[in-house]
Design a protein around this motif. Structure first.
Motif, PDB file in Angstrom:
ATOM      1  N   VAL A   1       0.838  -1.204   0.000  1.00 20.76           N
ATOM      2  CA  VAL A   1       0.000   0.000   0.000  1.00 20.76           C
ATOM      3  C   VAL A   1       0.874   1.255   0.000  1.00 20.76           C
ATOM      4  CG1 VAL A   1      -1.627   1.339   1.412  1.00 20.76           C
ATOM      5  CG2 VAL A   1      -2.025  -1.100   1.031  1.00 20.76           C
ATOM      6  N   ALA A   2       1.893   1.273   0.857  1.00 26.28           N
ATOM      7  CA  ALA A   2       2.765   2.455   0.929  1.00 26.28           C
ATOM      8  C   ALA A   2       3.509   2.666  -0.390  1.00 26.28           C
ATOM      9  CB  ALA A   2       3.747   2.312   2.090  1.00 26.28           C
ATOM     10  N   SER A   3       3.910   1.583  -1.038  1.00 24.63           N
ATOM     11  CA  SER A   3       4.629   1.728  -2.312  1.00 24.63           C
ATOM     12  C   SER A   3       3.712   2.288  -3.397  1.00 24.63           C
ATOM     13  CB  SER A   3       5.238   0.393  -2.757  1.00 24.63           C
ATOM     14  OG  SER A   3       4.228  -0.519  -3.158  1.00 24.63           O
ATOM     15  N   LYS A   4       2.439   1.906  -3.357  1.00 22.96           N
ATOM     16  CA  LYS A   4       1.477   2.474  -4.316  1.00 22.96           C
ATOM     17  C   LYS A   4       1.277   3.965  -4.069  1.00 22.96           C
ATOM     18  CE  LYS A   4      -1.274  -1.665  -5.172  1.00 22.96           C
ATOM     19  NZ  LYS A   4      -2.462  -2.433  -4.780  1.00 22.96           N
TER      20      LYS A   4
ATOM     21  N   ALA B   1      -0.882   9.616  13.312  1.00 23.90           N
ATOM     22  CA  ALA B   1      -0.531   8.363  12.637  1.00 23.90           C
ATOM     23  C   ALA B   1      -1.737   7.799  11.885  1.00 23.90           C
ATOM     24  CB  ALA B   1      -0.009   7.350  13.649  1.00 23.90           C
ATOM     25  N   THR B   2      -2.918   7.905  12.473  1.00 21.23           N
ATOM     26  CA  THR B   2      -4.114   7.384  11.804  1.00 21.23           C
ATOM     27  C   THR B   2      -4.475   8.261  10.601  1.00 21.23           C
ATOM     28  OG1 THR B   2      -4.848   6.556  13.944  1.00 21.23           O
ATOM     29  CG2 THR B   2      -6.477   6.584  12.173  1.00 21.23           C
ATOM     30  N   LYS B   3      -4.333   9.579  10.773  1.00 23.85           N
ATOM     31  CA  LYS B   3      -4.555  10.465   9.619  1.00 23.85           C
ATOM     32  C   LYS B   3      -3.597  10.113   8.480  1.00 23.85           C
ATOM     33  CE  LYS B   3      -6.186  14.651  12.004  1.00 23.85           C
ATOM     34  NZ  LYS B   3      -5.797  15.982  12.483  1.00 23.85           N
ATOM     35  N   GLU B   4      -2.340   9.849   8.817  1.00 18.07           N
ATOM     36  CA  GLU B   4      -1.359   9.505   7.780  1.00 18.07           C
ATOM     37  C   GLU B   4      -1.739   8.189   7.113  1.00 18.07           C
ATOM     38  OE1 GLU B   4       3.096  10.216   7.930  1.00 18.07           O
ATOM     39  OE2 GLU B   4       3.059   8.059   8.275  1.00 18.07           O
ATOM     40  N   LEU B   5      -2.174   7.231   7.912  1.00 16.13           N
ATOM     41  CA  LEU B   5      -2.558   5.935   7.356  1.00 16.13           C
ATOM     42  C   LEU B   5      -3.718   6.091   6.378  1.00 16.13           C
ATOM     43  CD1 LEU B   5      -2.060   2.859   7.455  1.00 16.13           C
ATOM     44  CD2 LEU B   5      -3.755   2.750   9.296  1.00 16.13           C
ATOM     45  N   ILE B   6      -4.714   6.874   6.747  1.00 18.16           N
ATOM     46  CA  ILE B   6      -5.852   7.110   5.857  1.00 18.16           C
ATOM     47  C   ILE B   6      -5.384   7.795   4.576  1.00 18.16           C
ATOM     48  CG2 ILE B   6      -7.958   8.495   5.573  1.00 18.16           C
ATOM     49  CD1 ILE B   6      -8.664   7.891   8.454  1.00 18.16           C
ATOM     50  N   THR B   7      -4.509   8.782   4.724  1.00 19.68           N
ATOM     51  CA  THR B   7      -4.007   9.512   3.559  1.00 19.68           C
ATOM     52  C   THR B   7      -3.235   8.584   2.625  1.00 19.68           C
ATOM     53  OG1 THR B   7      -3.847  11.469   4.963  1.00 19.68           O
ATOM     54  CG2 THR B   7      -2.678  11.531   2.875  1.00 19.68           C
ATOM     55  N   VAL B   8      -2.368   7.758   3.217  1.00 22.52           N
ATOM     56  CA  VAL B   8      -1.565   6.831   2.410  1.00 22.52           C
ATOM     57  C   VAL B   8      -2.470   5.811   1.716  1.00 22.52           C
ATOM     58  CG1 VAL B   8       0.137   4.966   2.561  1.00 22.52           C
ATOM     59  CG2 VAL B   8       0.570   7.138   3.719  1.00 22.52           C
ATOM     60  N   ALA B   9      -3.422   5.240   2.454  1.00 22.63           N
ATOM     61  CA  ALA B   9      -4.316   4.237   1.866  1.00 22.63           C
ATOM     62  C   ALA B   9      -5.170   4.853   0.761  1.00 22.63           C
ATOM     63  CB  ALA B   9      -5.199   3.621   2.948  1.00 22.63           C
TER      64      ALA B   9
ATOM     65  N   ARG C   1     -11.545  -2.396  -0.379  1.00 19.86           N
ATOM     66  CA  ARG C   1     -10.094  -2.531  -0.171  1.00 19.86           C
ATOM     67  C   ARG C   1      -9.582  -1.451   0.782  1.00 19.86           C
ATOM     68  NH1 ARG C   1      -9.911  -3.274  -5.660  1.00 19.86           N
ATOM     69  NH2 ARG C   1      -9.094  -1.167  -5.937  1.00 19.86           N
ATOM     70  N   PHE C   2     -10.070  -0.225   0.566  1.00 22.15           N
ATOM     71  CA  PHE C   2      -9.631   0.873   1.433  1.00 22.15           C
ATOM     72  C   PHE C   2      -9.906   0.539   2.899  1.00 22.15           C
ATOM     73  CE2 PHE C   2     -10.904   4.698   3.815  1.00 22.15           C
ATOM     74  CZ  PHE C   2      -9.703   5.382   3.815  1.00 22.15           C
ATOM     75  N   ALA C   3     -11.133   0.110   3.180  1.00 19.60           N
ATOM     76  CA  ALA C   3     -11.503  -0.218   4.566  1.00 19.60           C
ATOM     77  C   ALA C   3     -10.631  -1.346   5.091  1.00 19.60           C
ATOM     78  CB  ALA C   3     -12.980  -0.595   4.631  1.00 19.60           C
ATOM     79  N   SER C   4     -10.374  -2.311   4.237  1.00 15.20           N
ATOM     80  CA  SER C   4      -9.566  -3.445   4.644  1.00 15.20           C
ATOM     81  C   SER C   4      -8.123  -3.017   4.944  1.00 15.20           C
ATOM     82  CB  SER C   4      -9.636  -4.500   3.528  1.00 15.20           C
ATOM     83  OG  SER C   4      -8.651  -5.454   3.685  1.00 15.20           O
ATOM     84  N   TYR C   5      -7.567  -2.125   4.135  1.00 15.34           N
ATOM     85  CA  TYR C   5      -6.205  -1.621   4.405  1.00 15.34           C
ATOM     86  C   TYR C   5      -6.137  -0.962   5.784  1.00 15.34           C
ATOM     87  CZ  TYR C   5      -5.239  -2.169  -0.642  1.00 15.34           C
ATOM     88  OH  TYR C   5      -5.066  -2.655  -1.906  1.00 15.34           O
ATOM     89  N   ILE C   6      -7.132  -0.137   6.082  1.00 13.20           N
ATOM     90  CA  ILE C   6      -7.151   0.555   7.372  1.00 13.20           C
ATOM     91  C   ILE C   6      -7.346  -0.458   8.506  1.00 13.20           C
ATOM     92  CG2 ILE C   6      -8.362   2.277   8.793  1.00 13.20           C
ATOM     93  CD1 ILE C   6      -6.899   3.482   6.371  1.00 13.20           C
ATOM     94  N   ASN C   7      -8.320  -1.322   8.328  1.00  6.09           N
ATOM     95  CA  ASN C   7      -8.647  -2.269   9.404  1.00  6.09           C
ATOM     96  C   ASN C   7      -7.488  -3.221   9.704  1.00  6.09           C
ATOM     97  OD1 ASN C   7     -11.086  -0.992   9.410  1.00  6.09           O
ATOM     98  ND2 ASN C   7     -12.207  -2.638   8.364  1.00  6.09           N
ATOM     99  N   ASN C   8      -6.746  -3.603   8.657  1.00  3.19           N
ATOM    100  CA  ASN C   8      -5.607  -4.505   8.874  1.00  3.19           C
ATOM    101  C   ASN C   8      -4.420  -3.803   9.518  1.00  3.19           C
ATOM    102  OD1 ASN C   8      -7.005  -6.589   7.705  1.00  3.19           O
ATOM    103  ND2 ASN C   8      -6.039  -6.392   5.693  1.00  3.19           N
ATOM    104  N   ALA C   9      -4.279  -2.491   9.256  1.00  3.87           N
ATOM    105  CA  ALA C   9      -3.064  -1.798   9.712  1.00  3.87           C
ATOM    106  C   ALA C   9      -3.260  -1.043  11.021  1.00  3.87           C
ATOM    107  CB  ALA C   9      -2.569  -0.833   8.630  1.00  3.87           C
ATOM    108  N   SER C  10      -4.509  -0.725  11.336  1.00  7.30           N
ATOM    109  CA  SER C  10      -4.738   0.145  12.496  1.00  7.30           C
ATOM    110  C   SER C  10      -5.435  -0.602  13.622  1.00  7.30           C
ATOM    111  CB  SER C  10      -5.605   1.342  12.082  1.00  7.30           C
ATOM    112  OG  SER C  10      -5.899   2.128  13.213  1.00  7.30           O
TER     113      SER C  10
END
Lengths: 382, 382
Positions: free
Chosen positions: A283-286, B276-284, B70-79
């Motif tokens: 995800v980060a690489s994308k 950190a959560t804001k960054e994760l959402i932005t990255v995802a 996928r977006f929700a899954s990226y967040i849910n898996n990482a946070s």
């Protein structure tokens, strides 16, 4: 050349780069790399997390240096299982030896471009920058939904690493020249810095092509060691000061339609990661892939205007018959090089098959849209 | 129309959609939305993490439905601080009321396109899809490095939400028609489904434009309730079966050069998140932005070939004088609509200023590259 003389007379800050290069050349860059490598720590598990070293081929202050720093920061902020420390070009090993560092076990990740690794394998050059190949949008379509990452991974896996695209330059410029190119004969004997397959195409027309790392490009152009060079696009080229040593700036970049910056991860280290960490890296690489392309596109115009309006750079295009001959030859040269080994052949075939399909769609959509957007109507500009 | 009759005779699975729509229309969609909304739980902190509801305007099985999953899954898996539950179009509220659900507090995030929210504000239409505006690559350059997210946020903030781009369709097709458009007069009285600013441009030439949610487009075209429609591009249009009800398929999409899919987050919920959560959402969201565009580009050609070769769809282009008049009028109509409120005006001005700059770069690079790539040389295709 006027510009060259002015540049050399200035004894600019680049003297440092020249000295460093001379030192590395003199001492033997490979020997230095090997010596340094042997004293590096192995990847460690510390406090319950993995620690990785990433070696980048780019300067810390460049757009690409900042990109790999952001990538590491995204991972480090989000993961308690993996921490990445970045070493920029030359900080740990010479830029073009970043992948060697991974293969030797000294680092776990390299950041560069596929054609930087030709000392190891030719294959990654095909996905990085195929002359007359895919645009950035097409490269990403190929990577993520055209089986491209899997196809490229067969090539990268064969040299021990996993491939992830992590940035794209977009369409590059055709390069800096001190004499105009009006016919194919003008390539004969031209000393030009052009890496990868594009360089091979020009070689077939009699050019002497060389691959130089970033820091060596301007000094070489200024000293007359090379007659011409390509680098990236207006923003990066202005930053590097290439207009100080050459007069004519050619568009577009047929040799690097949209170069993929690659993240090469030690396969065994990759396989040690759990699924969540693999997903986070993916995800980060994308995200960084998106950022790098967007950055270059956003900043190129202002640099391009500066080059023309403040530095008197003269824009040129290759005549269509020359461009057409390059296109024809590009297909032939790339086919011939691909045929030299089955790994390159498989990757090349995969790309050109996708190319012939997506070309129809791009020509129907983006290309035609760009054409009608240029019809003579007036449109607000502020 | 032949195709329409065939479609209606088939009594396809779309009868379900028609019934649902009739129900919603009959019962009053807004009333249903409000009733449903009042019984939803407020965002909760459960086991130390925030729980968010995301309402999507798109169907679960569509490319965009999969993207928000996928977006929700990226967040849910990482946070471990935020968990997102997705409700697809119609699952919780009608598709076009997704942002209403956020504004009422029933959801914390909406996924859609700026021109779906015109009942709330016209401003997001400008960043979503400006006729004769930015390409996808330019949209992303604007968003991430051209101050675009900040500029759009002034508009989105004014209706209580934070904006993040999370997908792009790329250049859309010009739409499906049952009669050819040979002059501007052919737009007079045309009943066409075209949302947002493109619809306003056609309205100025006498067309009757309507906005319909996805499920209603084919039934309306088949029944003759509308004469023409645009949707997205070959893959999405084939999936929706639009070729069953119209004969002519126009390229390119001047009205939606590259539509941004938007993620609208309740501003107060956003501000509750740690960095950190804001960054994760932005990255995802950047990763999903990359994925959505890449997906459409990768799959469009095969669908496009199927439409032409298996379904006998006939490709058409607007004559250049018609296209040029649309371009001229687009600038005028968009300027006039923007001038109606200062929020729209500020956003419109920001976009068109960026447009006039990046246009120079795109024309020098991508556009010229696509031209020379189409020179008559032969190139390998497998």
């Amino acid at each position: 050349m006027d510009r060259r003389e002015i540049f050399m007379a200035k004894k600019t800050k680049n003297s440092k780069s020249i000295k460093r290069r001379n030192f590395l050349k003199g001492a033997g860059a490979a020997a230095l790399g090997a010596a340094a490598v042997s004293s590096f720590p192995a990847p460690a598990i510390s406090g319950g997390h993995m620690e990785w070293i990433a070696c980048s081929a780019f300067g810390k202050a460049s757009g690409l240096g900042k990109a790999i720093d952001r990538f590491a920061s995204y991972i480090n902020n989000a993961s308690d299982k993996l921490k990445i420390t970045v070493y920029h070009g030359g900080e740990l090993v010479p830029p073009l030896e970043s992948l060697d560092a991974v293969r030797s076990g000294a680092a776990q990740m390299a950041y560069g471009a596929g054609y930087y690794w030709t000392n190891i394998s030719m294959a990654p050059s095909f996905s990085a920058a195929l002359p007359f190949g895919l645009t950035a949008q097409e490269q990403n379509a190929w990577c993520y939904y055209g089986g491209g990452i899997e196809a490229a991974d067969k090539a990268y896996n064969s040299i021990g690493v996993k491939f992830l695209p992590m940035g794209n330059t977009g369409n590059q410029m055709g390069g800096w020249f001190n004499k105009e190119i009006n016919s194919l004969a003008d390539f004969e004997g031209l000393k030009i810095r052009m890496p990868g397959l594009g360089g091979e195409v020009l070689k077939s027309f009699g050019a002497n092509t060389v691959l130089l790392a970033g820091a060596d490009v301007l000094p070489s152009l200024a000293s007359g060691a090379i007659d011409a060079t390509e680098w990236i696009g207006p923003a990066a080229d202005l930053g590097k000061g290439l207009h100080q040593a050459a007069e004519f700036y050619y568009n577009p970049g047929w040799h690097e339609p949209a170069t993929i910056l690659d993240c090469s991860i030690d396969m065994f280290e990759w396989e040690k990661l759990d699924d969540a960490t693999k997903e986070l890296i993916t995800v980060a690489s994308k995200a960084v892939n998106m950022e790098v392309l967007s950055f270059f596109q956003a900043v190129n115009d202002s640099s391009y205007q500066k080059l023309i309006n403040e530095h008197g750079v003269q824009m040129r295009q290759l005549p269509d018959p020359v461009m057409n001959a390059l296109g024809q030859r590009a297909g032939e040269v790339c086919s011939a090089i691909a045929a030299e080994d089955p790994v390159s052949q498989a990757l090349f075939s995969h790309i050109v098959e996708f190319r012939s399909s997506i070309l129809r769609w791009t020509n129907t959509s983006e290309k035609e849209y760009m054409r009608v957007r240029s019809l003579p109507f007036t449109y607000p500009s502020a």
